[in-house]
Design a protein around this motif. Structure first.
Motif, PDB file in Angstrom:
ATOM      1  N   ALA A   1       0.838  -1.210   0.000  1.00  0.00           N
ATOM      2  CA  ALA A   1       0.000   0.000   0.000  1.00  0.00           C
ATOM      3  C   ALA A   1       0.867   1.252   0.000  1.00  0.00           C
ATOM      4  CB  ALA A   1      -0.926  -0.016   1.212  1.00  0.00           C
ATOM      5  N   GLY A   2       1.976   1.218   0.742  1.00  0.00           N
ATOM      6  CA  GLY A   2       2.891   2.356   0.741  1.00  0.00           C
ATOM      7  C   GLY A   2       3.597   2.517  -0.587  1.00  0.00           C
ATOM      8  N   LEU A   3       3.997   1.393  -1.215  1.00  0.00           N
ATOM      9  CA  LEU A   3       4.695   1.466  -2.511  1.00  0.00           C
ATOM     10  C   LEU A   3       3.801   2.058  -3.594  1.00  0.00           C
ATOM     11  CD1 LEU A   3       6.579  -1.970  -2.595  1.00  0.00           C
ATOM     12  CD2 LEU A   3       7.590   0.306  -2.424  1.00  0.00           C
ATOM     13  N   GLN A   4       2.520   1.710  -3.567  1.00  0.00           N
ATOM     14  CA  GLN A   4       1.623   2.188  -4.612  1.00  0.00           C
ATOM     15  C   GLN A   4       1.236   3.654  -4.431  1.00  0.00           C
ATOM     16  OE1 GLN A   4      -1.583  -0.672  -4.805  1.00  0.00           O
ATOM     17  NE2 GLN A   4      -0.356  -2.043  -6.085  1.00  0.00           N
ATOM     18  N   SER A   5       1.639   4.252  -3.304  1.00  0.00           N
ATOM     19  CA  SER A   5       1.400   5.685  -3.118  1.00  0.00           C
ATOM     20  C   SER A   5       2.564   6.531  -3.620  1.00  0.00           C
ATOM     21  CB  SER A   5       1.161   5.979  -1.633  1.00  0.00           C
ATOM     22  OG  SER A   5       2.340   5.755  -0.886  1.00  0.00           O
ATOM     23  N   VAL A   6       3.654   5.869  -4.070  1.00  0.00           N
ATOM     24  CA  VAL A   6       4.819   6.617  -4.565  1.00  0.00           C
ATOM     25  C   VAL A   6       4.503   7.203  -5.942  1.00  0.00           C
ATOM     26  CG1 VAL A   6       7.247   6.466  -5.197  1.00  0.00           C
ATOM     27  CG2 VAL A   6       6.380   5.119  -3.272  1.00  0.00           C
ATOM     28  N   ASP A   7       4.793   8.472  -6.121  1.00  0.00           N
ATOM     29  CA  ASP A   7       4.586   9.145  -7.404  1.00  0.00           C
ATOM     30  C   ASP A   7       5.554   8.567  -8.441  1.00  0.00           C
ATOM     31  OD1 ASP A   7       4.144  10.784  -9.522  1.00  0.00           O
ATOM     32  OD2 ASP A   7       4.466  12.673  -8.441  1.00  0.00           O
ATOM     33  N   ARG A   8       5.020   7.925  -9.497  1.00  0.00           N
ATOM     34  CA  ARG A   8       5.866   7.261 -10.494  1.00  0.00           C
ATOM     35  C   ARG A   8       6.736   8.230 -11.265  1.00  0.00           C
ATOM     36  NH1 ARG A   8       5.660   2.031  -8.770  1.00  0.00           N
ATOM     37  NH2 ARG A   8       3.639   1.831  -7.790  1.00  0.00           N
ATOM     38  N   SER A   9       6.340   9.494 -11.327  1.00  0.00           N
ATOM     39  CA  SER A   9       7.156  10.460 -12.071  1.00  0.00           C
ATOM     40  C   SER A   9       8.517  10.664 -11.401  1.00  0.00           C
ATOM     41  CB  SER A   9       6.414  11.799 -12.168  1.00  0.00           C
ATOM     42  OG  SER A   9       6.228  12.363 -10.880  1.00  0.00           O
ATOM     43  N   LEU A  10       8.597  10.382 -10.088  1.00  0.00           N
ATOM     44  CA  LEU A  10       9.887  10.511  -9.406  1.00  0.00           C
ATOM     45  C   LEU A  10      10.890   9.508  -9.966  1.00  0.00           C
ATOM     46  CD1 LEU A  10       8.648  10.911  -5.707  1.00  0.00           C
ATOM     47  CD2 LEU A  10       9.473  12.699  -7.239  1.00  0.00           C
TER      48      LEU A  10
END
Length: 327
Positions: free
Chosen positions: A215-224
């Protein structure tokens, strides 16, 4: 001459309900937040703090082993002194590692179980979450396979590992004994049973850690990640500079949940082996309570609660630091 009139929709009502509504409307944001929290605080006080206070009161009384009384006379902190010095009633000593110091044995076993199982579950759960966060064919089935052990009840899980290491039934016992890893009867050997229980706990609850971390990983902004790739960052550098700082608060919360659960481990021990083979603080509380030593059992339970509160405080401090770094 002009006359003041008010429409029916804007006319102020009177009465207790209207007064209460106006009182709530005039509250500050902080006071309104405390008002909303008050029912939860009352329930918490009724179901958590009052039993804890009652347990502490019981721990200040001697055990009444004979007669109909539940508690003996008031003895202050003598039960705590007896626990920490190993000077405890002989009826408690039989099942544990160090026959002269059952509380220290139970505390040692509980801390070893908690530290080893939580560290392994975090590492394995983090790896599983990283895999589940990727796009690949059959990811749905892999998720089901990883989560499945977590859905198994503790009793069934315990029976699985009991039969898996039971001599005469399992195919594992003899090869492991020949390799010098386990004894001929691992489920009745204290060290072997402790290792088996840690393996069983890691097998079951790594999925729980994986779900929370995912759940925490999927909140990471992929553009980063795209920016990091443009800057030439390697996979390890992207994980160290982007993924981990953002996911760290989630990991700490997951570790907090698992640490609290591990400090209270009882059912898995009783099913796979027994409290007489692998002691824990919860086992010690049940044993002393069953022996009608309510004062001693209350002292052990209160010390366990104090340890959990101390660990929670450390996690909260770590969580605040992790969040401040992310911000």
């Amino acid at each position: 001459m002009a006359t003041e009139t008010s429409s029916p929709g804007t006319q102020r009502r009177s009465g207790p309900l209207a007064s209460a509504t106006r009182w709530v409307e005039n509250l500050s944001d902080a006071a309104f937040a405390y008002l909303l929290l008050s029912p939860m605080l009352l329930l918490l006080g009724a179901f958590a703090f009052w039993p804890l206070l009652r347990t502490f009161t019981m721990s200040l009384h001697a055990d009444a082993l004979y007669g109909g009384a539940q508690f003996g006379p008031f003895i202050g902190l003598d039960n705590y002194v007896a626990l920490l010095t190993g000077d405890i009633n002989a009826q408690l000593t039989r099942p544990f590692f160090d026959l002269s110091q059952p509380f220290r044995s139970a505390l040692t076993v509980t801390l070893i179980f908690t530290i080893v199982s939580v560290v392994l579950e975090t590492l394995i759960g983090f790896g599983q979450a990283l895999v589940l966060d990727q796009e690949f064919r059959g990811r749905r089935w892999v998720r089901v396979a990883i989560i499945l052990p977590w859905a198994i009840p503790i009793v069934i899980q315990g029976m699985i590992f009991f039969l898996l290491f039971q001599p005469g039934i399992s195919f594992l016992v003899e090869p492991l004994q020949n390799l010098g890893i386990f004894s001929a009867t691992p489920t009745v050997n204290s060290v072997d049973s402790t290792i088996i229980i840690i393996i069983a706990d890691v097998w079951k609850t790594s999925a729980f850690m994986a779900l929370l971390i995912l759940a925490g990983l999927q909140s990471v902004d992929r553009s980063l990640y795209d920016v990091a790739r443009v800057e030439g960052a390697s996979t390890l550098q992207r994980f160290r500079m982007v993924t981990f700082p953002i996911v760290a608060p989630t990991v700490l919360v997951a570790m907090l949940f698992r640490t609290i659960q591990s400090m209270r481990v009882y059912g898995l021990i009783e099913t796979v082996s027994s409290c007489s083979t692998v002691p824990s603080l919860s086992c010690l509380v049940v044993t002393t309570f069953s022996a009608r030593q309510y004062g001693t059992a209350a002292a052990i339970a209160f010390v366990t609660a104090a340890l959990i509160a101390l660990i929670v405080s450390v996690y909260i401090i770590g969580y605040a630091d992790a969040e401040s770094e992310v911000v």
